[in-house]
Every structure is written in structure tokens, then in C-alpha cells.
Design an enzyme around this catalytic site. Structure first.
Site, PDB file in Angstrom:
ATOM      1  N   ASP A  12       0.845  -1.187   0.000  1.00  0.00           N
ATOM      2  CA  ASP A  12       0.000   0.000   0.000  1.00  0.00           C
ATOM      3  C   ASP A  12       0.888   1.248   0.000  1.00  0.00           C
ATOM      4  OD1 ASP A  12      -2.468   1.495   0.329  1.00  0.00           O
ATOM      5  OD2 ASP A  12      -1.916   1.757   2.429  1.00  0.00           O
ATOM      6  N   ASP A  14      -0.361   4.892   1.208  1.00  0.00           N
ATOM      7  CA  ASP A  14      -0.630   5.870   2.268  1.00  0.00           C
ATOM      8  C   ASP A  14      -0.346   5.293   3.663  1.00  0.00           C
ATOM      9  OD1 ASP A  14      -1.498   7.354   0.115  1.00  0.00           O
ATOM     10  OD2 ASP A  14      -3.576   6.730   0.365  1.00  0.00           O
ATOM     11  N   ASP A 131      -1.579  -0.674   6.186  1.00  0.00           N
ATOM     12  CA  ASP A 131      -1.762  -0.237   7.578  1.00  0.00           C
ATOM     13  C   ASP A 131      -3.201  -0.351   8.050  1.00  0.00           C
ATOM     14  OD1 ASP A 131      -2.342   1.899   5.734  1.00  0.00           O
ATOM     15  OD2 ASP A 131      -2.430   3.259   7.448  1.00  0.00           O
TER      16      ASP A 131
END
Length: 164
Positions: A12, A14, A131
Site C-alpha cells: 500500500d 498511504d 496499515d
């Protein structure tokens, strides 16, 4: 002789590769005010035009990617805000800048997937580093590595685990 295929690893962007807060710190207070309250009363700073181009890499992310690329076939698997079209192009520019991926030699050259349903990319043996559990990440099950949560608090711990 046929080369053995590396296992897939999706990463990922961000708050995994890029530090969202670092981009927000570079936005004016006036701009922040314009995006501090959506229809649900929550901030929607990810809709600020150009914010994704302002972000710095997360500590250890660049080095980790280069190490992991020796063992895994890497792809970025990220979601971009639907109401912020600049986010889509900013993410491409960010990858080109930090991973020299405007060239074929770049780690992520033509390996950026923007998708709101990450679970569609689940493959046997594929891992996802993310996250948050949103957008289908949790459906990777034991192959979802949640950066920022025990036992994967840092990129160093993720690399140690995946390089075993």
C-alpha cells in the site's frame, strides 16, 4: 533454464510507503479548513488537490522495498480518493520520483495498481503490506501484514519477517 518465479508482494502507499502527515504539513491552513468537515462531520484531507505529490517517504520504506525486491515480485496496491482526481496522477508521479520508475529499471515501473477492492488481487502465496483493514486488505488473512501494529511496528520488522 527457466527462472523461478518470485512470490507476489503488494504494498500500500498511504502511511505505508508515504507519510500522509508530511503532505498535510505542507498544505496551507486555509486549504485544510476547506476540507476539515465532510457530510459525516469528518475531515477529508485526502481530497485536497495535489496533497499526494507533497508527501515524504515513510522512514525505512525506500530501503525496505529495495531489499524485498530481491526476493519478491513487487507491486504497489493503493486506493486513491474518488473525489480527488489529482491523487491518481500524483501517486504515479510520487512512485516515479522515489523509485526512479519512469524508467524500465525502476522497481515499480508499470507496477502501480489503484483499486478500491484490494481483495480482487488475492493470489495463492501473495502478501499485502497495508496499515488498514479497509478495501479488502483483511481478506488477505495470514498474508496481510499490518504495518504499524504488533509485530510489524516498523519496516525493519516487516523486512526481517519476509526475508526469512
Amino acid at each position: 533454464m527457466e527462472q523461478e518465479q518470485k512470490p507476489l508482494l503488494f504494498i500500500d502507499m498511504d502511511n505505508v510507503l508515504v507519510d500522509f502527515k508530511s503532505g498535510l504539513a505542507k498544505v496551507s491552513e486555509e486549504e485544510k479548513r476547506q476540507y476539515e468537515c465532510d457530510e459525516k462531520g469528518k475531515p477529508h484531507y485526502d481530497d485536497i488537490p495535489g496533497i499526494f505529490a507533497k508527501m515524504d517517504p515513510m522512514p525505512g520504506a525506500i530501503e525496505a522495498v529495495h531489499t524485498l525486491s530481491t526476493k519478491y515480485e513487487l507491486y504497489i496496491l493503493s486506493t486513491a480518493p474518488w473525489m480527488n482526481p489529482s491523487a491518481w496522477s500524483d501517486k504515479v508521479k510520487w512512485v516515479q520520483k522515489y523509485f526512479d520508475s519512469a524508467k524500465k529499471e525502476g522497481v515499480f515501473y508499470k507496477r502501480l495498481i489503484l483499486c478500491h477492492h484490494k481483495n480482487l488481487l488475492i493470489r495463492p502465496g501473495a502478501y499485502l503490506i497495508d496499515d488498514r483493514s479497509k478495501h479488502g486488505a483483511e481478506q488477505f488473512g495470514d498474508h496481510w501484514i499490518q504495518l504499524g501494529k504488533e509485530p510489524f511496528l516498523t519496516w525493519e520488522s516487516v523486512v526481517e519477517y519476509l526475508m526469512k
